[in-house]
Design a protein around this motif. Structure first.
Motif, PDB file in Angstrom:
ATOM      1  N   GLU A 163       6.184  13.816   3.165  1.00  0.00           N
ATOM      2  CA  GLU A 163       6.991  13.585   4.355  1.00  0.00           C
ATOM      3  C   GLU A 163       8.404  14.068   4.095  1.00  0.00           C
ATOM      4  OE1 GLU A 163       8.511   9.908   7.233  1.00  0.00           O
ATOM      5  OE2 GLU A 163       7.002   9.569   5.674  1.00  0.00           O
ATOM      6  N   ASN A 164       8.854  15.004   4.901  1.00  0.00           N
ATOM      7  CA  ASN A 164      10.238  15.453   4.817  1.00  0.00           C
ATOM      8  C   ASN A 164      10.817  15.553   6.212  1.00  0.00           C
ATOM      9  OD1 ASN A 164       9.333  17.980   5.892  1.00  0.00           O
ATOM     10  ND2 ASN A 164       8.700  18.595   3.810  1.00  0.00           N
ATOM     11  N   LYS A 165      12.024  16.066   6.318  1.00  0.00           N
ATOM     12  CA  LYS A 165      12.711  16.090   7.609  1.00  0.00           C
ATOM     13  C   LYS A 165      11.986  16.976   8.622  1.00  0.00           C
ATOM     14  CE  LYS A 165      17.285  15.219   5.644  1.00  0.00           C
ATOM     15  NZ  LYS A 165      18.660  15.732   5.470  1.00  0.00           N
ATOM     16  N   GLU A 166      11.321  18.012   8.148  1.00  0.00           N
ATOM     17  CA  GLU A 166      10.695  18.954   9.065  1.00  0.00           C
ATOM     18  C   GLU A 166       9.352  18.434   9.587  1.00  0.00           C
ATOM     19  OE1 GLU A 166      11.889  19.923   6.033  1.00  0.00           O
ATOM     20  OE2 GLU A 166      13.772  20.681   6.852  1.00  0.00           O
ATOM     21  N   ARG A 167       8.497  17.990   8.676  1.00  0.00           N
ATOM     22  CA  ARG A 167       7.153  17.624   9.113  1.00  0.00           C
ATOM     23  C   ARG A 167       6.436  16.816   8.033  1.00  0.00           C
ATOM     24  NH1 ARG A 167       3.248  21.227   6.904  1.00  0.00           N
ATOM     25  NH2 ARG A 167       4.189  22.866   5.621  1.00  0.00           N
ATOM     26  N   LYS A 168       5.355  16.196   8.474  1.00  0.00           N
ATOM     27  CA  LYS A 168       4.452  15.526   7.540  1.00  0.00           C
ATOM     28  C   LYS A 168       3.253  16.437   7.304  1.00  0.00           C
ATOM     29  CE  LYS A 168       5.564  10.836   9.118  1.00  0.00           C
ATOM     30  NZ  LYS A 168       5.005   9.573   9.667  1.00  0.00           N
ATOM     31  N   HIS A 169       2.771  16.464   6.085  1.00  0.00           N
ATOM     32  CA  HIS A 169       1.578  17.254   5.825  1.00  0.00           C
ATOM     33  C   HIS A 169       0.859  16.724   4.595  1.00  0.00           C
ATOM     34  CE1 HIS A 169       4.585  19.104   3.205  1.00  0.00           C
ATOM     35  NE2 HIS A 169       3.607  19.658   2.506  1.00  0.00           N
ATOM     36  N   SER A 170      -0.417  17.072   4.495  1.00  0.00           N
ATOM     37  CA  SER A 170      -1.250  16.651   3.370  1.00  0.00           C
ATOM     38  C   SER A 170      -1.702  17.882   2.598  1.00  0.00           C
ATOM     39  CB  SER A 170      -2.471  15.879   3.884  1.00  0.00           C
ATOM     40  OG  SER A 170      -2.067  14.738   4.617  1.00  0.00           O
ATOM     41  N   PHE A 171      -1.872  17.711   1.303  1.00  0.00           N
ATOM     42  CA  PHE A 171      -2.358  18.818   0.482  1.00  0.00           C
ATOM     43  C   PHE A 171      -3.029  18.271  -0.770  1.00  0.00           C
ATOM     44  CE2 PHE A 171       2.050  17.977  -0.552  1.00  0.00           C
ATOM     45  CZ  PHE A 171       2.090  17.982  -1.936  1.00  0.00           C
ATOM     46  N   VAL A 172      -3.675  19.147  -1.500  1.00  0.00           N
ATOM     47  CA  VAL A 172      -4.433  18.769  -2.694  1.00  0.00           C
ATOM     48  C   VAL A 172      -3.943  19.597  -3.873  1.00  0.00           C
ATOM     49  CG1 VAL A 172      -6.716  18.648  -3.754  1.00  0.00           C
ATOM     50  CG2 VAL A 172      -6.459  18.186  -1.303  1.00  0.00           C
ATOM     51  N   VAL A 173      -3.799  18.964  -5.034  1.00  0.00           N
ATOM     52  CA  VAL A 173      -3.373  19.654  -6.250  1.00  0.00           C
ATOM     53  C   VAL A 173      -4.446  19.455  -7.315  1.00  0.00           C
ATOM     54  CG1 VAL A 173      -1.592  19.868  -8.019  1.00  0.00           C
ATOM     55  CG2 VAL A 173      -0.953  19.206  -5.694  1.00  0.00           C
ATOM     56  N   ASP A 174      -4.895  20.531  -7.925  1.00  0.00           N
ATOM     57  CA  ASP A 174      -5.855  20.452  -9.027  1.00  0.00           C
ATOM     58  C   ASP A 174      -5.121  20.234 -10.342  1.00  0.00           C
ATOM     59  OD1 ASP A 174      -7.960  20.965  -7.278  1.00  0.00           O
ATOM     60  OD2 ASP A 174      -7.720  23.142  -7.505  1.00  0.00           O
ATOM     61  N   TYR A 175      -5.789  19.598 -11.284  1.00  0.00           N
ATOM     62  CA  TYR A 175      -5.171  19.383 -12.594  1.00  0.00           C
ATOM     63  C   TYR A 175      -6.176  19.566 -13.721  1.00  0.00           C
ATOM     64  CZ  TYR A 175      -7.374  14.698 -12.792  1.00  0.00           C
ATOM     65  OH  TYR A 175      -8.268  13.663 -12.828  1.00  0.00           O
ATOM     66  N   ASP A 176      -5.645  19.933 -14.881  1.00  0.00           N
ATOM     67  CA  ASP A 176      -6.417  19.873 -16.122  1.00  0.00           C
ATOM     68  C   ASP A 176      -6.091  18.590 -16.868  1.00  0.00           C
ATOM     69  OD1 ASP A 176      -7.698  22.509 -15.975  1.00  0.00           O
ATOM     70  OD2 ASP A 176      -5.656  23.291 -16.202  1.00  0.00           O
ATOM     71  N   LYS A 177      -4.808  18.224 -16.840  1.00  0.00           N
ATOM     72  CA  LYS A 177      -4.356  16.951 -17.416  1.00  0.00           C
ATOM     73  C   LYS A 177      -3.483  16.240 -16.382  1.00  0.00           C
ATOM     74  CE  LYS A 177      -6.170  17.703 -21.521  1.00  0.00           C
ATOM     75  NZ  LYS A 177      -7.323  16.898 -22.017  1.00  0.00           N
ATOM     76  N   LEU A 178      -3.709  14.934 -16.241  1.00  0.00           N
ATOM     77  CA  LEU A 178      -2.973  14.128 -15.271  1.00  0.00           C
ATOM     78  C   LEU A 178      -2.183  13.060 -16.016  1.00  0.00           C
ATOM     79  CD1 LEU A 178      -2.415  13.212 -12.312  1.00  0.00           C
ATOM     80  CD2 LEU A 178      -4.487  11.808 -12.490  1.00  0.00           C
ATOM     81  N   VAL A 179      -0.893  12.940 -15.701  1.00  0.00           N
ATOM     82  CA  VAL A 179      -0.044  11.903 -16.295  1.00  0.00           C
ATOM     83  C   VAL A 179       0.363  10.936 -15.193  1.00  0.00           C
ATOM     84  CG1 VAL A 179       2.075  11.391 -17.562  1.00  0.00           C
ATOM     85  CG2 VAL A 179       0.820  13.509 -18.037  1.00  0.00           C
ATOM     86  N   LEU A 180      -0.042   9.680 -15.320  1.00  0.00           N
ATOM     87  CA  LEU A 180       0.316   8.655 -14.352  1.00  0.00           C
ATOM     88  C   LEU A 180       1.558   7.918 -14.830  1.00  0.00           C
ATOM     89  CD1 LEU A 180      -3.248   7.255 -13.550  1.00  0.00           C
ATOM     90  CD2 LEU A 180      -1.889   8.845 -12.169  1.00  0.00           C
ATOM     91  N   ALA A 181       2.654   8.141 -14.143  1.00  0.00           N
ATOM     92  CA  ALA A 181       3.916   7.454 -14.434  1.00  0.00           C
ATOM     93  C   ALA A 181       4.304   6.688 -13.181  1.00  0.00           C
ATOM     94  CB  ALA A 181       4.991   8.448 -14.841  1.00  0.00           C
ATOM     95  N   THR A 182       3.398   5.856 -12.716  1.00  0.00           N
ATOM     96  CA  THR A 182       3.544   5.200 -11.415  1.00  0.00           C
ATOM     97  C   THR A 182       4.363   3.912 -11.478  1.00  0.00           C
ATOM     98  OG1 THR A 182       1.334   4.279 -11.803  1.00  0.00           O
ATOM     99  CG2 THR A 182       1.483   6.195 -10.363  1.00  0.00           C
ATOM    100  N   GLY A 183       4.817   3.537 -12.669  1.00  0.00           N
ATOM    101  CA  GLY A 183       5.752   2.433 -12.790  1.00  0.00           C
ATOM    102  C   GLY A 183       5.178   1.081 -12.410  1.00  0.00           C
ATOM    103  N   SER A 184       6.031   0.245 -11.861  1.00  0.00           N
ATOM    104  CA  SER A 184       5.647  -1.105 -11.456  1.00  0.00           C
ATOM    105  C   SER A 184       6.022  -1.304  -9.990  1.00  0.00           C
ATOM    106  CB  SER A 184       6.345  -2.148 -12.328  1.00  0.00           C
ATOM    107  OG  SER A 184       7.749  -1.991 -12.282  1.00  0.00           O
ATOM    108  N   PHE A 185       5.480  -2.361  -9.399  1.00  0.00           N
ATOM    109  CA  PHE A 185       5.840  -2.687  -8.027  1.00  0.00           C
ATOM    110  C   PHE A 185       6.192  -4.155  -7.962  1.00  0.00           C
ATOM    111  CE2 PHE A 185       1.448  -3.956  -8.248  1.00  0.00           C
ATOM    112  CZ  PHE A 185       1.332  -5.030  -7.376  1.00  0.00           C
ATOM    113  N   GLN A 186       6.872  -4.516  -6.905  1.00  0.00           N
ATOM    114  CA  GLN A 186       7.339  -5.881  -6.745  1.00  0.00           C
ATOM    115  C   GLN A 186       6.528  -6.569  -5.660  1.00  0.00           C
ATOM    116  OE1 GLN A 186      11.549  -6.123  -6.194  1.00  0.00           O
ATOM    117  NE2 GLN A 186      11.651  -8.317  -6.515  1.00  0.00           N
TER     118      GLN A 186
END
Length: 462
Positions: free
Chosen positions: A95-118
Motif C-alpha cells: 500500500e502506497n500513496k498511488e495504489r494498493k496492489h498484491s504480488f508474489v516473491v520467490d525465495y531460496d532462503k527466507l529470513v523472518l524478522a517479524t519481531g513482536s506484537f503488543q
C-alpha cells in the motif's frame, strides 16, 4: 540465490548488512516491511517524548542510503499475508500513496524478522480514544504530538517494566501528572531483585511519579468516547491519556503450523538461527534463544540479540558455520540520573526453576576519596549457585557508568565463572577509574566468606 527478508528492523537489517558486506555478490536480496522507518531505535522513544532531542531523526542507527544501495528490492508499507513454504513463495500486499496492489516473491532462503506484537487489553472500554501503545515510530510520534495538548493533564502508564518506567520519567518532564500502574508488588521485577526495585520506586516517587503497585487494570471509563478514568482493583484514577506498555509476544503468525514453535510462541531455531524448515531462518524477537543459566529456550527482546541473531543467520546462508551459542540477558535502565544494570537471572527466576542459590551484597566507593569528591557509592549484588558457586546473575545500582563491569559480569555468567575464580581474577588499577581493592574481587571475597559461615541465611536450597 534469492534471499527474502521479512522485516526491516534491527535483526533484519543486521542480516542485510552481513550479506552485503561479506557476500560474494551472488545474492538477490529482497526486503519487505510494513513500515518505512529503517534503523529507528525504538528504545530511544522516551528520549524523544522527554524533549531531550528536537527530532526523531536523531535516533536512526544506520545510513539508510547505504542499506538501500545493497538491497535489490525494498518494499515499504507492505505486508506479507502468507508464505507457501512448499513452493517457497511469499505473498505480499503493498500500500502506497498511488495504489494498493498484491504480488508474489520467490525465495531460496527466507529470513523472518517479524519481531513482536503488543496484545490489546481485553477489558471494558479498551476501545476508547486516548488509549495508546508505543511499539513503533509512528505510535511514538503520535503520543509525542498528543501530549503537547494542555487538555492532557493526567497520564496513566500501564506496565512497570523498563518501557513503562522510562516513559514515566519522560512524560513527567513534560509537566504532566503521571501514574504508573503495575500488577506485581514491585517494578522491574523481571530483571531486578526486590531490593533494587525498591530503590527504583523511591527514585520515581522522589521526582513526583505516582505508583500504583499490586494493581490490576479491570477497565476504563470515558466521556464522549474519550478515556477519563482507569479502573483498577484499588479504585478509580483520573486519566486524560493512557499508554499501554505490556503484553509483548513473538510475532509468529506467518509460520502457521509449518514451523515448530516453543511454548512461548517463538520459532524454535538452532545455533545458526534455522527453523524446522532448513530454508527458513528466524531472528530477533520472533525466535528462541538458549539461556546459558537456565538451559532452556526463552525470548530475548533486546537490540543486542536482534543484531547478533541477524548476523548469525546471514553467515549461515553464506555457508560460514558460526554458532550463536547460549545467551545471557543483560538489561540497563536510567531513572532520573540513577543507573540500574542487570545480567543473568534474579532470585525469583531461580526459585521458579528450582535452582539452589545464594547471593552476596556490597555497597562501596568505586573511587579513591581524593577522586570521588561527590561521595557516591555503588550497590552490587551477585547471585550464585549453591552447588558449584557458579555466578548466575548480577545487579548494580549507581549514578556512575558501570556498563563495562556489567558486560564483564555478563561474560562471566555465560562462561560459567565461579565466585572463587572472580576473587582470584587480576583486575587492573588506575586511580581515576577504581580502587586498589577492586569492587568485584571484594564482593567475591565477601561471598566466599559467607559461604563458609554456616549461619549465613542468604541461600535457598532445593
Amino acid at each position: 540465490m534469492k534471499i527474502v527478508i521479512v522485516g526491516a528492523n534491527h535483526a533484519g537489517l543486521a542480516a542485510v548488512r552481513q550479506l552485503v558486506q561479506n557476500g560474494n555478490g551472488d545474492f538477490e536480496i529482497t526486503v519487505i516491511d510494513r513500515e518505512n522507518s529503517l534503523g529507528y531505535i525504538s528504545g530511544a522513544t522516551p528520549l524523544l517524548i522527554r524533549g531531550a532531542v528536537s527530532t526523531y531523526k536523531d535516533f536512526f542507527s544506520i545510513d539508510i542510503k547505504e542499506y538501500l544501495d545493497g538491497i535489490d528490492h525494498f518494499y515499504a508499507h507492505s505486508t506479507v499475508t502468507r508464505v507457501d513454504f512448499d513452493q517457497r513463495r511469499v505473498f505480499v500486499e503493498s500500500e502506497n500513496k498511488e495504489r494498493k496492489h498484491s504480488f508474489v516473491v520467490d525465495y531460496d532462503k527466507l529470513v523472518l524478522a517479524t519481531g513482536s506484537f503488543q496484545q490489546k487489553l481485553q477489558i471494558k472500554n479498551s476501545e476508547l480514544s486516548g488509549i495508546y501503545t508505543i511499539k513503533n515510530l509512528r505510535e511514538g510520534l503520535l503520543v509525542n504530538q498528543k501530549i503537547d495538548s494542555d487538555r492532557i493533564k493526567n497520564v496513566a502508564i500501564v506496565g512497570g517494566g523498563s518501557i513503562g518506567v522510562e516513559l514515566s520519567e519522560a512524560i513527567s518532564k513534560r509537566r504532566k501528572k503521571v501514574t504508573l500502574f503495575e500488577i506485581d508488588k514491585h517494578l522491574l521485577g523481571r530483571n531486578f531483585s526486590k531490593e533494587f526495585s525498591k530503590i527504583a520506586e523511591r527514585q520515581l516517587l522522589g521526582y513526583g511519579v505516582e505508583l500504583e503497585l499490586d494493581s490490576e487494570i479491570i477497565g476504563f471509563e470515558g466521556r464522549a468516547g474519550k478515556v477519563s478514568n482507569v479502573i483498577t482493583t484499588n479504585g478509580s484514577f483520573l486519566a486524560d491519556m493512557v499508554i499501554i506498555t505490556t503484553g509483548f509476544l513473538p510475532n509468529t503468525n506467518l509460520g502457521g503450523f509449518h514451523l515448530d514453535k516453543y511454548t512461548n510462541g517463538a520459532y524454535i531455531v538452532d545455533d545458526e538461527q534455522r527453523t524446522s524448515d532448513p530454508d527458513v531462518y528466524a531472528v530477533g524477537d520472533c525466535a528462541t534463544v538458549s539461556d546459558s543459566v537456565l538451559s532452556d529456550l526463552t525470548v530475548d527482546f533486546s537490540v543486542a540479540n536482534a543484531l547478533r541473531s541477524g548476523k548469525i543467520a546471514a553467515k549461515s546462508i553464506m555457508g560460514i558455520a558460526k554458532s550463536i551459542g547460549e545467551m545471557v540477558t543483560t538489561r540497563v535502565i536510567r531513572i532520573f540520573g540513577l543507573n540500574f544494570f542487570a545480567t543473568g537471572i534474579t532470585e525469583k527466576i531461580a526459585d521458579a526453576y528450582r535452582i539452589g542459590y545464594g547471593y552476596v551484597d556490597d555497597e562501596v566507593y568505586n573511587l579513591l576519596p581524593a577522586i570521588n569528591s561527590g561521595g557516591e557509592k555503588v550497590k552490587l549484588r551477585i547471585i550464585y549457585r549453591n552447588d558449584d558457586h557458579r555466578i548466575i546473575g548480577a545487579q548494580i545500582c549507581s549514578k556512575g557508568d558501570f556498563s563495562g563491569i556489567i558486560t564483564f559480569l555478563s561474560l562471566a555468567v555465560q562462561k560459567k565463572v565461579t565466585i572463587d575464580e572472580l576473587e582470584d581474577y587480576r583486575f587492573f588499577f588506575y586511580p581515576y577509574f577504581n580502587t586498589p581493592d577492586n569492587i568485584l574481587s571484594n564482593i567475591a571475597q565477601k561471598g566466599i566468606k559467607e559461604l563458609g559461615d554456616e549461619t549465613a541465611g542468604d541461600r535457598n536450597k532445593y
